[in-house]
Design an enzyme around this catalytic site. Structure first.
Site, PDB file in Angstrom:
ATOM      1  N   ASP A  36       2.394 -59.111 -24.710  1.00 26.56           N
ATOM      2  CA  ASP A  36       3.836 -59.380 -24.768  1.00 26.56           C
ATOM      3  C   ASP A  36       4.546 -58.584 -25.868  1.00 26.56           C
ATOM      4  OD1 ASP A  36       2.643 -60.689 -26.808  1.00 26.56           O
ATOM      5  OD2 ASP A  36       3.647 -62.621 -26.500  1.00 26.56           O
ATOM      6  N   HIS A 239       1.459 -28.562 -30.624  1.00 31.37           N
ATOM      7  CA  HIS A 239       1.896 -29.973 -30.545  1.00 31.37           C
ATOM      8  C   HIS A 239       0.960 -30.895 -31.330  1.00 31.37           C
ATOM      9  CE1 HIS A 239       4.257 -29.040 -26.604  1.00 31.37           C
ATOM     10  NE2 HIS A 239       4.889 -28.653 -27.690  1.00 31.37           N
ATOM     11  N   ASP A 256       7.112 -30.240 -38.694  1.00 27.56           N
ATOM     12  CA  ASP A 256       8.188 -30.236 -37.698  1.00 27.56           C
ATOM     13  C   ASP A 256       8.592 -31.695 -37.531  1.00 27.56           C
ATOM     14  OD1 ASP A 256       9.828 -30.116 -35.483  1.00 27.56           O
ATOM     15  OD2 ASP A 256       8.529 -28.777 -34.339  1.00 27.56           O
ATOM     16  N   HIS A 346       5.818 -19.291 -27.763  1.00 31.29           N
ATOM     17  CA  HIS A 346       6.894 -20.178 -27.292  1.00 31.29           C
ATOM     18  C   HIS A 346       8.230 -19.475 -27.404  1.00 31.29           C
ATOM     19  CE1 HIS A 346       8.156 -21.180 -31.434  1.00 31.29           C
ATOM     20  NE2 HIS A 346       6.893 -21.385 -31.739  1.00 31.29           N
ATOM     21  N   HIS A 350      16.074 -24.377 -28.047  1.00 32.64           N
ATOM     22  CA  HIS A 350      16.434 -25.251 -26.924  1.00 32.64           C
ATOM     23  C   HIS A 350      17.725 -25.957 -27.290  1.00 32.64           C
ATOM     24  CE1 HIS A 350      14.818 -28.502 -29.488  1.00 32.64           C
ATOM     25  NE2 HIS A 350      13.809 -27.678 -29.728  1.00 32.64           N
ATOM     26  N   HIS A 357      14.932 -32.129 -26.712  1.00 34.48           N
ATOM     27  CA  HIS A 357      15.070 -31.010 -25.771  1.00 34.48           C
ATOM     28  C   HIS A 357      16.188 -31.446 -24.844  1.00 34.48           C
ATOM     29  CE1 HIS A 357      10.619 -29.771 -26.579  1.00 34.48           C
ATOM     30  NE2 HIS A 357      11.432 -29.502 -27.576  1.00 34.48           N
ATOM     31  N   GLU A 380      14.041 -21.356 -33.712  1.00 34.77           N
ATOM     32  CA  GLU A 380      12.730 -21.699 -34.243  1.00 34.77           C
ATOM     33  C   GLU A 380      11.618 -20.698 -33.924  1.00 34.77           C
ATOM     34  OE1 GLU A 380      10.881 -25.079 -32.189  1.00 34.77           O
ATOM     35  OE2 GLU A 380      12.766 -25.418 -31.145  1.00 34.77           O
ATOM     36  N   TYR A 384       1.526 -17.747 -35.092  1.00 34.19           N
ATOM     37  CA  TYR A 384       0.326 -18.595 -35.140  1.00 34.19           C
ATOM     38  C   TYR A 384      -0.892 -17.694 -34.959  1.00 34.19           C
ATOM     39  CZ  TYR A 384       4.319 -21.451 -33.954  1.00 34.19           C
ATOM     40  OH  TYR A 384       5.577 -22.002 -33.945  1.00 34.19           O
ATOM     41  N   ARG A 401       6.228 -21.818 -38.684  1.00 30.55           N
ATOM     42  CA  ARG A 401       7.438 -21.922 -37.864  1.00 30.55           C
ATOM     43  C   ARG A 401       8.569 -22.297 -38.804  1.00 30.55           C
ATOM     44  NH1 ARG A 401       5.648 -24.752 -34.186  1.00 30.55           N
ATOM     45  NH2 ARG A 401       6.278 -26.878 -34.669  1.00 30.55           N
ATOM     46  N   GLU A 403      12.492 -23.676 -38.394  1.00 28.65           N
ATOM     47  CA  GLU A 403      13.404 -24.173 -37.355  1.00 28.65           C
ATOM     48  C   GLU A 403      14.640 -24.816 -37.963  1.00 28.65           C
ATOM     49  OE1 GLU A 403      11.793 -27.391 -34.923  1.00 28.65           O
ATOM     50  OE2 GLU A 403      13.273 -26.940 -33.364  1.00 28.65           O
TER      51      GLU A 403
END
Ligand code: GLY
Ligand code: MN
Ligand code: MN
Length: 434
Positions: A36, A239, A256, A346, A350, A357, A380, A384, A401, A403
């Site tokens: 629950d 990710h 990130d 990548h 976006h 996104h 961004e 890598y 990265r 961004e």
């Protein structure tokens, strides 16, 4: 922050674009975590955009045409449930608070939806977004069709309402930009805090906790997406969200992370040395990614199309990859062959808004769409480098990265996340003071 007029104006604008017909927009269901217990509730972004109403079990019907009106279905007042779960508006209070023309208890939806559908020419509905709702809507339509001998007609055309809503959501109003600037500011301070507290030997999740602390203490109730806190080679997992490794002296830390505020996302990445000082190889690649980001930001202005920031970043990165011996050939040849994808796989950004996104088409009529004031996007670029025979060893396991979030203005763009340090000098100075 809630201003009822903002939401009423959006419904009116949508109704005008519909011209005629009826629209259905459902709020998100609650999702069970186990037994629950539920996951923290997050409203559906389209539903929130049109209502500002945050309770689950809610549904909106909009009617366009000669007699336009907006109707909310929501949970009834229920003192017993309110003792356990807290306040509910109920249809009566929701009517004036949220500026609807009519409100009804959600328990009457199956009875009333077919009545609102009857004699309408077109139905606006997000077909396919929720198959159980699709089935329900099909049932309502069949209900209307079964009354054809009484002269009642069912809509003959179904249109995906997202086509209209996505375009509306793509262009942010000043009211929305205020929320986005506030979210960006909180996230920028969280990144600063991360730089200040990070030390070799800490766990990635300890830094994640500092980010969340900064989000919550400024009124954000959730991150806009799961934070990536990736030390060393973990930064090469795009990710990565395990966030459970120890931070090592000599490694970089890629974070990130962005908070959600008033429903709006922010999305920042910063990469900095765990020790507070970049090594020569780390600095070479870092400065390259930063130069690529500046080149991209330069192309975030009216007149440029969606892909120009990406093209500018890619050009800069590839030039650097060749100079550092990571790629071979001319810039054009490396871009043409796609060899750069070993290190940059990548795209450069976006749309950003209620969703990280965010919605909105990137192409129109087969062409990249042009940037216009009020659009918000991320910039961004990254790099890598996994261990490989064709890669100089001093670059192995470096993931970077950078961004930022940018609002397109009439002159260029406003980088709303600029308070998060990103030059080598600013990062090293902040970490040295801490
Ligand atoms: N944080 C998600 C992204 O950068 O796209
Ligand atoms: Mn992003
Ligand atoms: Mn991000």
């Amino acid at each position: 922050m809630f201003e009822v007029e903002q939401f009423r104006a959006r419904r009116q604008q949508l109704i005008e674009q519909m011209e005629e017909g009826v629209a259905f927009i459902a709020n998100a269901p609650e999702v069970t975590r186990n037994r629950d217990s539920h996951y923290p509730y997050r409203f559906d972004s389209y539903f929130y955009y049109l209502t500002g109403f945050q309770e689950p079990e809610a549904f909106v019907i909009l009617i366009a045409g000669k007699h336009p009106k907006s109707i909310l279905f929501c949970r009834d007042k229920d003192i017993e449930r309110e003792i356990w779960d807290g306040f509910r508006y109920g249809p009566e209070t929701a009517l004036s608070t949220f500026g609807f023309d009519e409100t009804y208890p959600i328990s009457r939806l199956d009875e009333l939806a077919p009545k609102f559908l009857g004699n309408q020419t077109q139905l606006f509905h997000s077909l396919g977004a929720d198959t159980s709702l699709d089935q329900r809507v099909a049932g309502w339509l069949n209900d209307v069709r079964s009354q054809s001998r009484s002269g009642i007609t069912a809509p003959h055309k179904t249109i995906d309402i997202r086509v209209l809503l996505d375009e509306m959501r793509l262009f942010k109003t000043e009211y929305e930009l205020c929320a986005m600037r506030a979210a960006a500011e909180i996230s920028a301070s969280a990144h600063q805090r991360a730089m200040q507290v990070t030390r070799p030997g800490m766990m990635e999740y300890e830094v994640e906790a500092e980010l969340l602390h900064e989000f919550y203490r400024h009124g954000s109730r959730a991150p806009a997406y799961t934070s990536i806190v990736a030390g060393g080679s973990n930064a090469c997992v795009l990710h990565y969200i395990a966030n459970d490794a120890v931070l090592k002296d000599g490694d970089l830390l890629l974070i990130d992370a962005g908070c959600e505020l008033h429903g709006y996302a922010s999305d920042i990445t910063r990469t900095f040395p765990v020790s507070g000082k970049f090594s020569a190889a780390q600095k070479d690649l870092y400065e390259l990614v930063l130069a690529a980001q500046f080149a991209a930001i330069e192309k975030v202005r009216p007149g440029c199309h969606w892909n120009e920031p990406h093209e500018a970043a890619l050009h800069t990165l590839v030039r650097g990859f060749i100079d550092f011996g990571l790629c071979k050939g001319t810039v054009d040849a490396v871009i043409e062959s796609g060899d750069y994808r070993q290190f940059y796989m990548h795209r450069t950004g976006h749309w950003l808004g209620l969703d990280v996104h965010d919605v909105g088409e990137y192409k129109q009529h087969g062409e990249w769409r042009h940037l216009r004031p009020g659009m918000v996007l991320t910039v961004e670029p990254g790099c890598y480098v996994r261990p490989a025979a064709n890669v100089p060893e001093h670059f192995w396991n470096i993931g970077i990265r950078i961004e930022d979030d940018a609002v397109v203005t009439s002159q260029g763009c406003e980088v709303i996340t600029a308070a998060a340090p990103k030059s080598v000098m600013d990062i090293e100075a902040l970490m040295a003071q801490s």
